[in-house]
Design an enzyme around this catalytic site. Structure first.
Site, mmCIF file in Angstrom:
data_model
loop_
_atom_site.group_PDB
_atom_site.id
_atom_site.type_symbol
_atom_site.label_atom_id
_atom_site.label_comp_id
_atom_site.label_asym_id
_atom_site.label_seq_id
_atom_site.Cartn_x
_atom_site.Cartn_y
_atom_site.Cartn_z
ATOM 1 N N GLU A 58 0.496 -1.345 -0.405
ATOM 2 C CA GLU A 58 -0.502 -0.293 0.074
ATOM 3 C C GLU A 58 0.802 1.503 0.229
ATOM 4 O OE1 GLU A 58 -2.232 3.342 1.059
ATOM 5 O OE2 GLU A 58 -0.830 2.522 1.883
ATOM 6 N N HIS A 118 -0.350 0.776 7.257
ATOM 7 C CA HIS A 118 -1.239 1.395 6.479
ATOM 8 C C HIS A 118 -0.274 2.105 5.738
ATOM 9 C CE1 HIS A 118 -5.012 3.337 4.981
ATOM 10 N NE2 HIS A 118 -4.446 3.635 4.426
ATOM 11 N N HIS A 138 -3.408 -0.630 11.749
ATOM 12 C CA HIS A 138 -4.826 -0.604 12.088
ATOM 13 C C HIS A 138 -5.146 -2.216 13.344
ATOM 14 C CE1 HIS A 138 -5.607 3.478 9.896
ATOM 15 N NE2 HIS A 138 -5.143 2.780 8.592
ATOM 16 N N ASN A 171 -4.752 7.581 7.771
ATOM 17 C CA ASN A 171 -4.092 7.323 6.808
ATOM 18 C C ASN A 171 -3.040 6.791 6.172
ATOM 19 O OD1 ASN A 171 -4.020 7.382 3.119
ATOM 20 N ND2 ASN A 171 -6.505 6.116 3.415
ATOM 21 N N ASN A 227 -6.408 11.978 2.010
ATOM 22 C CA ASN A 227 -5.221 10.788 2.065
ATOM 23 C C ASN A 227 -3.136 10.459 2.095
ATOM 24 O OD1 ASN A 227 -4.792 8.094 0.696
ATOM 25 N ND2 ASN A 227 -6.130 7.903 0.460
ATOM 26 N N ASP A 272 -4.007 8.434 -4.831
ATOM 27 C CA ASP A 272 -3.288 8.180 -3.007
ATOM 28 C C ASP A 272 -2.372 8.288 -1.941
ATOM 29 O OD1 ASP A 272 -3.386 6.300 -0.942
ATOM 30 O OD2 ASP A 272 -4.954 4.719 -1.945
ATOM 31 N N ASN A 273 -1.325 8.129 -2.245
ATOM 32 C CA ASN A 273 -0.234 8.470 -1.850
ATOM 33 C C ASN A 273 0.186 9.050 -2.227
ATOM 34 O OD1 ASN A 273 -0.375 6.781 0.789
ATOM 35 N ND2 ASN A 273 -0.656 5.017 -0.152
#
Length: 358
Positions: A58, A118, A138, A171, A227, A272-273
């Site tokens: 991820e 994450h 998480h 996140n 994010n 996202d990232n």
């Protein structure tokens, strides 16, 4: 006790399936946010799959010496997963001829049976060359930040677990000290039904939090879903991906770690990232071209992948370009892209990771 645990697992599975269906219905309703009608761009590179990475990477971050850290095996509510095993951390030396990810051994007081990594960030302490690895975790779908010290070639020593009411749905993070970081919250409510309402009514209630051992406070707000987050090479600016708004927001770091909004750059995708080329300052984004496909996950029509680069982001005319695009046949649901010396690592939520030649 085993029967109770099994029953709880069944109920949790049923709840997740119901929430997935609700999200899919809302994505159909809010097609503008989820980009449900968007065609998947296809622009492939010369790539190969990274060995040992079978259940997603991820987030990935690379040090200046070519050492890459990867978080794998994320389980996230509403998203697909191919594995029930706990998550893992890997390290990859991009200067080694074989370039094979090696699983990091985690030592210290941390429950590895519920480890669910994450977003990640790495901080190098110039005073003694220590390398600190920050990981959003998480366990049982809670939010906390783990701080490790990279002590050997394949070992992380767990130093500290950080929890705080303001860090309620973390996140991603970017470390700015040995115990200091900025973190994004991608949700406002813990209750799934209430969170669905924020998505449906387009509410911008998410935020960025600054943490230090002495204070924790919100430093930026007004995000639909904050994010990815990262920092400029000169450490004067913070970049945040508002994934539902399809923009990258730029903030100036002021005295006292206050953030001042500068501007936003539209990217036209669910990014996202964020990773930053330490030499050029270019922004690299792992993105989801079509949110509806990501949420409903049909293996016959899988969610695609997209890598976007932004050059000259602080100029009046930033250049936004597609560097990699796939319809899900090669890589499903990309989340991060990191360049290094002519190479590009691309990670995903739950699929595989690619090593590509630029």
């Amino acid at each position: 006790m085993q029967m109770v645990a099994n029953n709880n697992r069944v109920w949790y599975t049923l709840i997740v399936l119901c929430l997935q269906n609700m999200f899919v219905c809302l994505c159909c309703f809010r097609r503008d946010i989820s980009l449900a009608s968007r065609e998947i761009p296809v622009k492939r590179l010369n790539c190969q799959y990274l060995k040992n990475i079978d259940y997603g990477a991820e987030d990935i971050t690379i040090l200046k010496d070519g050492l890459a850290f990867l978080s794998t095996g994320l389980k996230y509510p509403g998203l697909h997963s191919f594995s029930d095993e706990p998550g893992k951390m890997y390290v990859l030396d991009l200067l080694h001829p074989k370039m094979t990810p090696v699983e990091l051994q985690i030592k210290g007081q941390l429950d590895l049976s519920s480890f669910n990594p994450h977003g990640i960030s790495v901080y190098e302490d110039e005073a003694d060359d220590s390398i600190y690895v920050f990981v959003v975790n998480h366990p049982e779908h809670k939010s906390q930040v783990e701080i490790f010290r990279f002590v050997e070639e394949d070992t992380l020593m767990h130093l500290k677990t950080i929890t705080h009411p303001l860090l309620h749905s973390v996140n991603d993070i970017v470390a700015v000290g040995a115990e200091h970081f900025y973190a994004t919250n991608d949700r406002y409510f813990h209750h799934e039904a209430l969170q669905l309402l924020t998505f449906m009514f387009d509410l911008s209630w998410c935020d960025v939090v600054y943490y230090s051992p002495h204070e924790v406070r919100v430093v930026a707000g007004g995000f639909k879903s904050a994010n990815g987050i990262n920092i400029s090479p000169d450490r004067q600016y913070i970049y945040v991906s508002d994934i539902m708004d399809h923009e990258i927001d730029i903030f100036r770091r002021n005295e006292g770690e206050q953030l001042a909004y500068v501007k936003s750059v539209a990217v036209g995708s669910l990014c996202d990232n964020i990773e930053v080329d330490h030499r050029t300052g270019d922004i690299w984004l792992g993105c989801h071209p079509n949110g509806l496909k990501l949420l409903k996950f049909d293996p016959e029509d899988p969610p695609g992948s997209e890598v976007i680069r932004i050059k000259n982001i602080h100029s009046e005319r930033p250049v936004v370009s597609l560097e990699y695009g796939d319809d899900g046949r090669q890589l499903i649901a990309s989340t991060v892209a990191v360049p290094y010396e002519g190479k590009l690592l691309i990670g995903s939520v739950f699929h595989k990771a690619l090593l590509c030649i630029l």
